[in-house]
Motif scaffolding. Sequence first.
Motif, PDB file in Angstrom:
ATOM      1  N   MET A 265       0.854  -1.201   0.000  1.00 53.13           N
ATOM      2  CA  MET A 265       0.000   0.000   0.000  1.00 53.13           C
ATOM      3  C   MET A 265       0.885   1.245   0.000  1.00 53.13           C
ATOM      4  O   MET A 265       1.943   1.275   0.617  1.00 53.13           O
ATOM      5  CB  MET A 265      -0.903   0.004   1.233  1.00 53.13           C
ATOM      6  N   ALA A 266       0.418   2.260  -0.689  1.00 59.28           N
ATOM      7  CA  ALA A 266       1.232   3.464  -0.837  1.00 59.28           C
ATOM      8  C   ALA A 266       0.686   4.601   0.023  1.00 59.28           C
ATOM      9  O   ALA A 266      -0.379   4.486   0.634  1.00 59.28           O
ATOM     10  CB  ALA A 266       1.245   3.880  -2.303  1.00 59.28           C
ATOM     11  N   ASP A 267       1.428   5.680   0.061  1.00 64.24           N
ATOM     12  CA  ASP A 267       0.995   6.931   0.682  1.00 64.24           C
ATOM     13  C   ASP A 267       0.460   6.742   2.107  1.00 64.24           C
ATOM     14  O   ASP A 267      -0.752   6.742   2.320  1.00 64.24           O
ATOM     15  CB  ASP A 267      -0.098   7.599  -0.170  1.00 64.24           C
ATOM     16  N   PRO A 268       1.351   6.611   3.084  1.00 65.73           N
ATOM     17  CA  PRO A 268       0.876   6.483   4.469  1.00 65.73           C
ATOM     18  C   PRO A 268       0.025   7.681   4.889  1.00 65.73           C
ATOM     19  O   PRO A 268       0.266   8.813   4.444  1.00 65.73           O
ATOM     20  CB  PRO A 268       2.181   6.428   5.270  1.00 65.73           C
TER      21      PRO A 268
ATOM     22  N   ARG B  12     -11.505   5.192   7.048  1.00 67.77           N
ATOM     23  CA  ARG B  12     -12.052   4.187   6.133  1.00 67.77           C
ATOM     24  C   ARG B  12     -11.966   4.660   4.682  1.00 67.77           C
ATOM     25  O   ARG B  12     -11.643   3.872   3.775  1.00 67.77           O
ATOM     26  CB  ARG B  12     -13.516   3.889   6.497  1.00 67.77           C
ATOM     27  N   PHE B  13     -12.273   5.929   4.462  1.00 63.83           N
ATOM     28  CA  PHE B  13     -12.198   6.495   3.112  1.00 63.83           C
ATOM     29  C   PHE B  13     -10.775   6.377   2.560  1.00 63.83           C
ATOM     30  O   PHE B  13     -10.574   5.931   1.423  1.00 63.83           O
ATOM     31  CB  PHE B  13     -12.650   7.957   3.140  1.00 63.83           C
ATOM     32  N   GLN B  14      -9.795   6.757   3.369  1.00 56.14           N
ATOM     33  CA  GLN B  14      -8.409   6.718   2.893  1.00 56.14           C
ATOM     34  C   GLN B  14      -7.954   5.284   2.633  1.00 56.14           C
ATOM     35  O   GLN B  14      -7.201   5.025   1.686  1.00 56.14           O
ATOM     36  CB  GLN B  14      -7.485   7.413   3.899  1.00 56.14           C
ATOM     37  N   ARG B  15      -8.404   4.342   3.445  1.00 55.44           N
ATOM     38  CA  ARG B  15      -8.075   2.929   3.176  1.00 55.44           C
ATOM     39  C   ARG B  15      -8.662   2.483   1.844  1.00 55.44           C
ATOM     40  O   ARG B  15      -8.018   1.789   1.065  1.00 55.44           O
ATOM     41  CB  ARG B  15      -8.587   2.037   4.308  1.00 55.44           C
ATOM     42  N   LEU B  16      -9.918   2.884   1.600  1.00 57.21           N
ATOM     43  CA  LEU B  16     -10.567   2.514   0.333  1.00 57.21           C
ATOM     44  C   LEU B  16      -9.898   3.185  -0.861  1.00 57.21           C
ATOM     45  O   LEU B  16     -10.000   2.699  -1.988  1.00 57.21           O
ATOM     46  CB  LEU B  16     -12.049   2.873   0.377  1.00 57.21           C
TER      47      LEU B  16
ATOM     48  N   ARG C 113      -4.682   3.860   0.610  1.00 58.63           N
ATOM     49  CA  ARG C 113      -3.597   4.376   1.438  1.00 58.63           C
ATOM     50  C   ARG C 113      -3.371   3.507   2.671  1.00 58.63           C
ATOM     51  O   ARG C 113      -4.281   2.837   3.165  1.00 58.63           O
ATOM     52  CB  ARG C 113      -3.886   5.822   1.853  1.00 58.63           C
ATOM     53  N   ASP C 114      -2.144   3.529   3.165  1.00 61.35           N
ATOM     54  CA  ASP C 114      -1.738   2.796   4.356  1.00 61.35           C
ATOM     55  C   ASP C 114      -2.060   3.687   5.556  1.00 61.35           C
ATOM     56  O   ASP C 114      -1.332   4.629   5.863  1.00 61.35           O
ATOM     57  CB  ASP C 114      -0.239   2.497   4.268  1.00 61.35           C
ATOM     58  N   VAL C 115      -3.168   3.408   6.228  1.00 67.19           N
ATOM     59  CA  VAL C 115      -3.709   4.306   7.252  1.00 67.19           C
ATOM     60  C   VAL C 115      -3.342   3.835   8.654  1.00 67.19           C
ATOM     61  O   VAL C 115      -3.430   2.644   8.965  1.00 67.19           O
ATOM     62  CB  VAL C 115      -5.241   4.404   7.123  1.00 67.19           C
ATOM     63  N   ARG C 116      -2.949   4.795   9.489  1.00 62.56           N
ATOM     64  CA  ARG C 116      -2.857   4.565  10.929  1.00 62.56           C
ATOM     65  C   ARG C 116      -3.794   5.559  11.594  1.00 62.56           C
ATOM     66  O   ARG C 116      -3.770   6.755  11.304  1.00 62.56           O
ATOM     67  CB  ARG C 116      -1.435   4.747  11.454  1.00 62.56           C
ATOM     68  N   PHE C 117      -4.614   5.068  12.509  1.00 65.37           N
ATOM     69  CA  PHE C 117      -5.677   5.864  13.133  1.00 65.37           C
ATOM     70  C   PHE C 117      -5.553   5.711  14.645  1.00 65.37           C
ATOM     71  O   PHE C 117      -5.578   4.596  15.160  1.00 65.37           O
ATOM     72  CB  PHE C 117      -7.025   5.362  12.607  1.00 65.37           C
TER      73      PHE C 117
ATOM     74  N   ARG D 206     -13.947  -4.240  -3.092  1.00 66.65           N
ATOM     75  CA  ARG D 206     -14.874  -3.177  -2.697  1.00 66.65           C
ATOM     76  C   ARG D 206     -14.176  -1.844  -2.450  1.00 66.65           C
ATOM     77  O   ARG D 206     -14.709  -0.987  -1.733  1.00 66.65           O
ATOM     78  CB  ARG D 206     -15.638  -3.604  -1.434  1.00 66.65           C
ATOM     79  N   THR D 207     -12.991  -1.635  -3.003  1.00 64.85           N
ATOM     80  CA  THR D 207     -12.295  -0.365  -2.821  1.00 64.85           C
ATOM     81  C   THR D 207     -12.735   0.622  -3.892  1.00 64.85           C
ATOM     82  O   THR D 207     -13.397   0.242  -4.877  1.00 64.85           O
ATOM     83  CB  THR D 207     -10.769  -0.535  -2.908  1.00 64.85           C
ATOM     84  N   TYR D 208     -12.345   1.885  -3.725  1.00 64.31           N
ATOM     85  CA  TYR D 208     -12.664   2.873  -4.752  1.00 64.31           C
ATOM     86  C   TYR D 208     -11.940   2.565  -6.058  1.00 64.31           C
ATOM     87  O   TYR D 208     -12.442   2.891  -7.137  1.00 64.31           O
ATOM     88  CB  TYR D 208     -12.326   4.284  -4.262  1.00 64.31           C
ATOM     89  N   GLY D 209     -10.797   1.935  -5.963  1.00 60.45           N
ATOM     90  CA  GLY D 209     -10.105   1.501  -7.167  1.00 60.45           C
ATOM     91  C   GLY D 209     -10.910   0.472  -7.938  1.00 60.45           C
ATOM     92  O   GLY D 209     -10.904   0.445  -9.182  1.00 60.45           O
TER      93      GLY D 209
END
Length: 520
Positions: free
Chosen positions: A1-4, A34-38, A41-45, A480-483
Amino acid sequence: MADPFYITTAIHYPNGKPHIGHAYETIAADVIARFQRLMGRDVRFQTGTDEHGLKMAQKARDMGKTPRELADEMSGAFKDLFDRLDITYDRFIRTTDEDHHKASRAIWQAMEAKGDLYLDRYEGWYSVRDEAYYDEKELVEGEGGEKLSPQGTPVEWTEEETWFFRLSKYAEPLLELLKTPGFLEPASRRNEMIAFVEGGLKDLSVSRTSFDWGVKVPGHDNHVMYVWVDALTNYITGVGYPDGGEAWDKYWPASLHLIGKDIVRFHTIYWPAFLMSADIPVPQHVFGHGFLLNRGVKESKSAGNVTDPNELVDLFGVDSLRYFLMAEVVFGKDGSYSAEALVNKVNAELANSFGNLAQRTLSMIHKNMDGKLSDFEPNGDDKALLGTVQNACREVLPQEFEALNFSVGIEAWLKAVFACNAYVDEQAPWALKKSDPDRMQAVLETLFIAIRDLAIAIQPVVPTKAAAVLDQLGVAADRRTYGDLADEGWFPALVASGHTIEKPVPAFPRLELPEAETAS
């Protein structure tokens, strides 16, 4: 996954049970995560609780508990609520955590090594409720003539030995930061903070000796750190400060601090100054959202209108609450809610519009096509509808969510739902069953494709309900991602798989107001 992408909420002060404002901020952060994961992006919350300070010590004493006992009990209530609200945090941090004390001492020592801390005596106004110091010129007069903070909270004159941070030294770099496009939004908050810095910065008292519930100042055990030094440090504790490592290298500086408008000063003046002093990069973006009002009135214990979000979940469900808060409120401005408004909006938009669209379409495919899908050739009307839906789901909604304009993105999504329902009425597939079965099939499968796009797009807001719709459609959980929205081959692949549409279960049943609310 790109763009942390590293997102944080403010850590919540657990001197009482969580209220609707805590739920609102944390739901919004979860929608963003959730939006950024979809988006791939590599998300930390991160979220959590801010457990130190005089306010906690006084509350515990009043309740006959130790501060730690109160912190454990109330922090548990926050964590339970966030789990119930389907919050996908990676860490629930507590400022009583051992690694957090270590990080707080480390940033203190870094600021001290820079020569930015000095011992002196503080005399001035302090609000226990805000855990904040105020200049005389900031105070307002209460109804009884008493002095109050700008937030309307009581202040008391405080005199004690304290460590000071050389905040005044950082006026110019702070002004430059505040004027950097995108650092602080909305613009109204940015203008307030620029004016505050331009008005002149005084050095900040950053330790207390009048109580001991907090992080001890290194080498001075009779001092505890000012609660905001400790609280703000949580954001770097959670990604490995001071030891560094993979998480630190990947996620700091934070992509977004999501906070309430009442604590913008701490996050965009004090916090960046501490970081600059410690030679740590400042966060990329701070967003100060508005307050959530109960029927237009700010909630307070004295007014007796404090809402327990657990009760709203009991009555209306998690996804209904999430949808209402994100769709109803213009993010960044104050918003208002009531049980009636929630029921009316969710019934009109989710139950009657999107839920009914999915239910009718899947029911007709199940009943009139034996649940079987097949390849079809869309005509002009079909292509026009799919174009409308694709524009909303693939372009407008993601653009608006990226800009934190949730209500605008959801409105575009809803217009696409309305377009689908208008298409149903115009095409009348129930009449086509006898007159033109092939056309009926094309209409229903056009709607099937549209519903898939709509369900994928709204996932960050109503994750459980959207998943229920996608499950009934037969869309694989890993598609089920935006991609995946741009994947034109998913429908032919589903047809080739022989997937059968079973009798659907309503994903968005209508809500009912409790009798007490109806009568009020």
